[in-house]
Design a protein around this motif. Structure first.
Motif, PDB file in Angstrom:
ATOM      1  N   GLU A  21     -19.241   2.296 -22.587  1.00 15.01           N
ATOM      2  CA  GLU A  21     -19.347   0.891 -22.988  1.00 15.01           C
ATOM      3  C   GLU A  21     -20.500   0.171 -22.290  1.00 15.01           C
ATOM      4  O   GLU A  21     -20.696  -1.018 -22.500  1.00 15.01           O
ATOM      5  CB  GLU A  21     -18.028   0.156 -22.702  1.00 15.01           C
ATOM      6  CG  GLU A  21     -16.869   0.595 -23.551  1.00 15.01           C
ATOM      7  CD  GLU A  21     -17.025   0.257 -25.020  1.00 15.01           C
ATOM      8  OE1 GLU A  21     -17.759  -0.704 -25.363  1.00 15.01           O
ATOM      9  OE2 GLU A  21     -16.419   0.970 -25.848  1.00 15.01           O
ATOM     10  N   ARG A  78     -17.802  -6.339 -21.653  1.00 16.39           N
ATOM     11  CA  ARG A  78     -17.947  -4.883 -21.721  1.00 16.39           C
ATOM     12  C   ARG A  78     -16.973  -4.189 -20.780  1.00 16.39           C
ATOM     13  O   ARG A  78     -16.476  -3.104 -21.094  1.00 16.39           O
ATOM     14  CB  ARG A  78     -19.392  -4.473 -21.416  1.00 16.39           C
ATOM     15  CG  ARG A  78     -20.302  -4.778 -22.601  1.00 16.39           C
ATOM     16  CD  ARG A  78     -21.706  -4.336 -22.348  1.00 16.39           C
ATOM     17  NE  ARG A  78     -22.346  -5.417 -21.597  1.00 16.39           N
ATOM     18  CZ  ARG A  78     -23.445  -5.283 -20.912  1.00 16.39           C
ATOM     19  NH1 ARG A  78     -24.059  -4.126 -20.839  1.00 16.39           N
ATOM     20  NH2 ARG A  78     -23.963  -6.307 -20.284  1.00 16.39           N
ATOM     21  N   ARG A 107     -13.682  -4.171 -22.577  1.00 16.77           N
ATOM     22  CA  ARG A 107     -13.715  -3.147 -23.631  1.00 16.77           C
ATOM     23  C   ARG A 107     -13.595  -1.743 -23.042  1.00 16.77           C
ATOM     24  O   ARG A 107     -12.932  -0.872 -23.612  1.00 16.77           O
ATOM     25  CB  ARG A 107     -14.995  -3.261 -24.466  1.00 16.77           C
ATOM     26  CG  ARG A 107     -14.965  -4.388 -25.477  1.00 16.77           C
ATOM     27  CD  ARG A 107     -16.051  -4.251 -26.528  1.00 16.77           C
ATOM     28  NE  ARG A 107     -17.386  -4.082 -25.989  1.00 16.77           N
ATOM     29  CZ  ARG A 107     -18.246  -5.076 -25.732  1.00 16.77           C
ATOM     30  NH1 ARG A 107     -17.893  -6.317 -25.971  1.00 16.77           N
ATOM     31  NH2 ARG A 107     -19.446  -4.815 -25.259  1.00 16.77           N
TER      32      ARG A 107
END
Length: 155
Positions: free
Chosen positions: A94, A141, A144
């Motif tokens: 990611e 990020r 995620r």
């Protein structure tokens, strides 16, 4: 003074003053450089390790006080085969780190969360990381990456 710590599943005999912070023992005595020195007062989270699965700020906790606990560092998340932990792989996939300074602490906080909650919600992830500071603004990020790792670990 000599004492033994259980670090990453192995007993480690260290020689340090009784009040030496765990961070210094990990980095200077054991050569484990994953945890970073950030603020020195436990507020930024760069030095986070796990103590019996619970996030611990290693920059101000005396190492000698942890002799009865299991300490896990970023290096200890790798398996015996040397492969990266799902969280480490997800952070790379990611592109969750920019400068990377906060990432060890973020990964360790996430590991603690995933240790007690296999499928955390976004709100639960953000709450678990609330005390870990990131100056680069990689938070989305990072979230995620944790969601990705949770999914991969659950399959």
């Amino acid at each position: 003074m000599a004492f033994t710590l259980n670090v990453n599943g192995k007993p480690q005999v260290v020689e340090a003053e009784e009040d030496t912070p765990l961070l210094y023992v990990l980095r200077d005595e054991l050569g484990l450089n994953g945890a970073k020195y950030g603020c020195g007062v436990g507020q930024c989270g760069a030095c986070t390790v796990l103590s019996d699965g619970v996030p611990l700020r290693s920059c101000f906790v005396p190492a000698a006080s942890l002799t009865a606990r299991k300490i896990t560092t970023l290096e200890g998340l790798r398996g015996a085969d040397g492969k990266l932990h799902a969280l480490q792989q997800a952070f790379l996939a990611e592109q969750a780190g920019q400068c990377g300074y906060c990432i060890p602490g973020m990964i360790m906080a996430a590991a603690a969360l995933l240790g007690v909650k296999a499928r955390p919600s976004e709100a639960e992830i953000r709450a678990a990381l609330d005390a870990n500071l990131c100056r680069c603004g990689s938070h989305n990020r990072i979230v995620r990456a944790i969601q990705r790792a949770a999914q991969e670990m659950g399959t």
